[in-house]
Design an enzyme around this catalytic site. Sequence first.
Site, PDB file in Angstrom:
ATOM      1  N   SER A  28     -11.066  -1.341   2.081  1.00 17.53           N
ATOM      2  CA  SER A  28     -10.491  -1.485   3.422  1.00 17.53           C
ATOM      3  C   SER A  28     -10.255  -0.105   4.007  1.00 17.53           C
ATOM      4  O   SER A  28      -9.585   0.710   3.377  1.00 17.53           O
ATOM      5  CB  SER A  28      -9.138  -2.190   3.368  1.00 17.53           C
ATOM      6  OG  SER A  28      -9.250  -3.452   2.796  1.00 17.53           O
TER       7      SER A  28
ATOM      8  N   GLU B 268      -6.365   3.826   5.801  1.00 22.21           N
ATOM      9  CA  GLU B 268      -5.801   3.696   4.462  1.00 22.21           C
ATOM     10  C   GLU B 268      -6.131   4.902   3.564  1.00 22.21           C
ATOM     11  O   GLU B 268      -5.265   5.356   2.821  1.00 22.21           O
ATOM     12  CB  GLU B 268      -6.330   2.400   3.849  1.00 22.21           C
ATOM     13  CG  GLU B 268      -5.530   1.922   2.683  1.00 22.21           C
ATOM     14  CD  GLU B 268      -6.131   0.691   2.052  1.00 22.21           C
ATOM     15  OE1 GLU B 268      -7.069   0.833   1.262  1.00 22.21           O
ATOM     16  OE2 GLU B 268      -5.657  -0.406   2.344  1.00 22.21           O
TER      17      GLU B 268
ATOM     18  N   ARG C  33       0.826  -1.220   0.000  1.00 24.72           N
ATOM     19  CA  ARG C  33       0.000   0.000   0.000  1.00 24.72           C
ATOM     20  C   ARG C  33       0.863   1.274   0.000  1.00 24.72           C
ATOM     21  O   ARG C  33       0.531   2.269   0.657  1.00 24.72           O
ATOM     22  CB  ARG C  33      -0.949   0.032   1.211  1.00 24.72           C
ATOM     23  CG  ARG C  33      -1.953  -1.111   1.290  1.00 24.72           C
ATOM     24  CD  ARG C  33      -2.966  -1.032   0.159  1.00 24.72           C
ATOM     25  NE  ARG C  33      -4.082  -1.937   0.340  1.00 24.72           N
ATOM     26  CZ  ARG C  33      -4.147  -3.169  -0.160  1.00 24.72           C
ATOM     27  NH1 ARG C  33      -3.154  -3.666  -0.871  1.00 24.72           N
ATOM     28  NH2 ARG C  33      -5.221  -3.913   0.038  1.00 24.72           N
TER      29      ARG C  33
HETATM   30  N1  EPU Z   1     -11.479 -11.417   9.139  1.00 23.59           N
HETATM   31  C1  EPU Z   1     -12.315 -11.573  10.244  1.00 23.59           C
HETATM   32  N2  EPU Z   1     -13.394 -10.737  10.356  1.00 23.59           N
HETATM   33  C2  EPU Z   1     -13.661  -9.778   9.430  1.00 23.59           C
HETATM   34  C3  EPU Z   1     -12.820  -9.616   8.334  1.00 23.59           C
HETATM   35  C4  EPU Z   1     -11.710 -10.451   8.199  1.00 23.59           C
HETATM   36  O1  EPU Z   1     -12.103 -12.427  11.084  1.00 23.59           O
HETATM   37  O2  EPU Z   1     -14.659  -9.082   9.600  1.00 23.59           O
HETATM   38  C5  EPU Z   1     -10.345 -12.343   8.967  1.00 23.59           C
HETATM   39  C6  EPU Z   1     -10.627 -13.317   7.823  1.00 23.59           C
HETATM   40  O3  EPU Z   1     -11.314 -14.446   8.260  1.00 23.59           O
HETATM   41  C7  EPU Z   1      -9.239 -13.656   7.342  1.00 23.59           C
HETATM   42  C8  EPU Z   1      -8.454 -12.382   7.617  1.00 23.59           C
HETATM   43  O4  EPU Z   1      -9.196 -11.623   8.569  1.00 23.59           O
HETATM   44  O5  EPU Z   1      -8.682 -14.686   8.122  1.00 23.59           O
HETATM   45  C9  EPU Z   1      -8.201 -11.563   6.357  1.00 23.59           C
HETATM   46  O6  EPU Z   1      -9.440 -11.222   5.749  1.00 23.59           O
HETATM   47  P1  EPU Z   1      -9.577 -11.055   4.145  1.00 23.59           P
HETATM   48  O7  EPU Z   1      -9.010 -12.230   3.445  1.00 23.59           O
HETATM   49  O8  EPU Z   1     -10.986 -10.677   3.868  1.00 23.59           O
HETATM   50  O9  EPU Z   1      -8.584  -9.878   3.768  1.00 23.59           O
HETATM   51  P2  EPU Z   1      -8.167  -8.558   4.516  1.00 23.59           P
HETATM   52  O10 EPU Z   1      -6.805  -8.718   5.082  1.00 23.59           O
HETATM   53  O11 EPU Z   1      -9.254  -8.143   5.450  1.00 23.59           O
HETATM   54  C10 EPU Z   1      -6.913  -7.542   2.454  1.00 23.59           C
HETATM   55  C11 EPU Z   1      -6.908  -6.258   1.694  1.00 23.59           C
HETATM   56  C12 EPU Z   1      -8.115  -6.182   0.764  1.00 23.59           C
HETATM   57  C13 EPU Z   1      -8.023  -7.346  -0.205  1.00 23.59           C
HETATM   58  C14 EPU Z   1      -7.994  -8.657   0.599  1.00 23.59           C
HETATM   59  C15 EPU Z   1      -7.741  -9.848  -0.281  1.00 23.59           C
HETATM   60  C16 EPU Z   1      -5.764  -4.645   3.101  1.00 23.59           C
HETATM   61  C17 EPU Z   1      -5.900  -3.482   4.004  1.00 23.59           C
HETATM   62  N3  EPU Z   1      -6.908  -5.151   2.622  1.00 23.59           N
HETATM   63  O12 EPU Z   1      -8.085  -7.546   3.278  1.00 23.59           O
HETATM   64  O13 EPU Z   1      -8.008  -4.977   0.041  1.00 23.59           O
HETATM   65  O14 EPU Z   1      -9.105  -7.353  -1.113  1.00 23.59           O
HETATM   66  O15 EPU Z   1      -6.908  -8.631   1.547  1.00 23.59           O
HETATM   67  O16 EPU Z   1      -6.418  -9.830  -0.706  1.00 23.59           O
HETATM   68  O17 EPU Z   1      -4.646  -5.088   2.834  1.00 23.59           O
HETATM   69  C18 EPU Z   1      -8.729  -2.696  -0.079  1.00 23.59           C
HETATM   70  O18 EPU Z   1      -7.555  -2.376   0.083  1.00 23.59           O
HETATM   71  O19 EPU Z   1      -9.643  -1.847  -0.232  1.00 23.59           O
HETATM   72  C19 EPU Z   1      -9.100  -4.113  -0.059  1.00 23.59           C
HETATM   73  C20 EPU Z   1     -10.366  -4.516  -0.109  1.00 23.59           C
END
Ligand code: EPU
Length: 344
Positions: A233, A329, A164
């Site tokens: 995010s 972000e 990012r």
């Molecule tokens: N999780 C929870 N509760 C929630 C949300 C997530 O327990 O409400 C847990 C999930 O179960 C999982 C972990 O957190 O074990 C990660 O969740 P997820 O795979 O949905 O990804 P994220 O880390 O929350 C990041 C990016 C997203 C991107 C996804 C997929 C950042 C800040 N965000 O989200 O990017 O789509 O990975 O790669 O790095 C964005 O930047 O706008 C965005 C959507």
Amino acid sequence: MQVKEQFSLKHLNTLNLNAVASHYIQISQRDEVVAALDFAEQHQLNVLVLSGGSNVLLPRQLQALVLHLNIQGIELVGQDAETVTVRVGAGQVWHDFVLYSTRQQWYGLQNLALIPGLVGASPVQNIGAYGVEVGEFIDSVQVYDRNLKQFDSIPAHACQFAYRHSIFKDDPNRYIIVSVTFRLLKKAELRLNYGDLKQAVGNELTAENLQNQVILIRQSKLPDPKQFPNVGSFFKNPILSQAEFDKITQQFPNIPHYPQPDSNVKVAAGWLIDQTGWKGKQLGPVGMFQKQALVLVNYADAALTDVQNTYKAVQSDVKQKFSIQLEPEPVLYSEHGLIQAHSG
Ligand code: EPU
């Protein structure tokens, strides 16, 4: 070049914040950038470059010149045995370009399908999802350099792409991105190492199927900004040192985490927020989405102050429970169109 005054940006930012710009110019050709900057100088206005508005927090009134970058065009500018080089106007819609690239059998961007925003913003925060970051597929970024007062092309290795992050984020007032040149693969190399993606793709190992599965996963978790205004995010996933991580896992062994190449560990902000009870919870008109706690939603005509009230409350609860400071972000602008640090 047409200058509009007291122009509403409500429908030009995906959080739908009520914001009015004292001056607004839409740029559809590269050379108009120079005339618009001259106008700003003559009128002593700061310049705010607006792309898809999917990563900005805007105040109610902006005394500044908003440059809305709408330069279109997709041009194949070179190729060799393994790759194609494609130049894309900053105003092209990101997701449409991803779909187009897949139809052309140009590979690499399929994991980044359905990310909101425009192509010109993609290098700024090095958009990333499902194990791919856009910087890996960028050849160079074409800019107007406001310090040198000339157009320039910055090769990817000089963009300092990281999670990012890029030089465009470090030095936001210097560069106006007019196009991005991608180097994409002629032969698909599917990247399936993130979460459940491999399982979702199953045996149909094609780039088209990968793209479709990414779209389905995103649709199942992330709110459509047209229905629930949001900026994706809202917080970055925090990166902890190994020592900090070891300490936290003693108390919370289930914390989802991703080891980084430099021995630091990235942890899931969505999980941290979820654990504090904020998933699906609202404070006034602003809350955290019920299917993905990392996404902040404007449920009812919120102003920037409402957004700040909610995200500061979330930060405070996460800090109290995990001793981790979440960092927003999106980019926060002052009333004079300058980028501001998030306080708190
Ligand atoms: N999780 C929870 N509760 C929630 C949300 C997530 O327990 O409400 C847990 C999930 O179960 C999982 C972990 O957190 O074990 C990660 O969740 P997820 O795979 O949905 O990804 P994220 O880390 O929350 C990041 C990016 C997203 C991107 C996804 C997929 C950042 C800040 N965000 O989200 O990017 O789509 O990975 O790669 O790095 C964005 O930047 O706008 C965005 C959507």
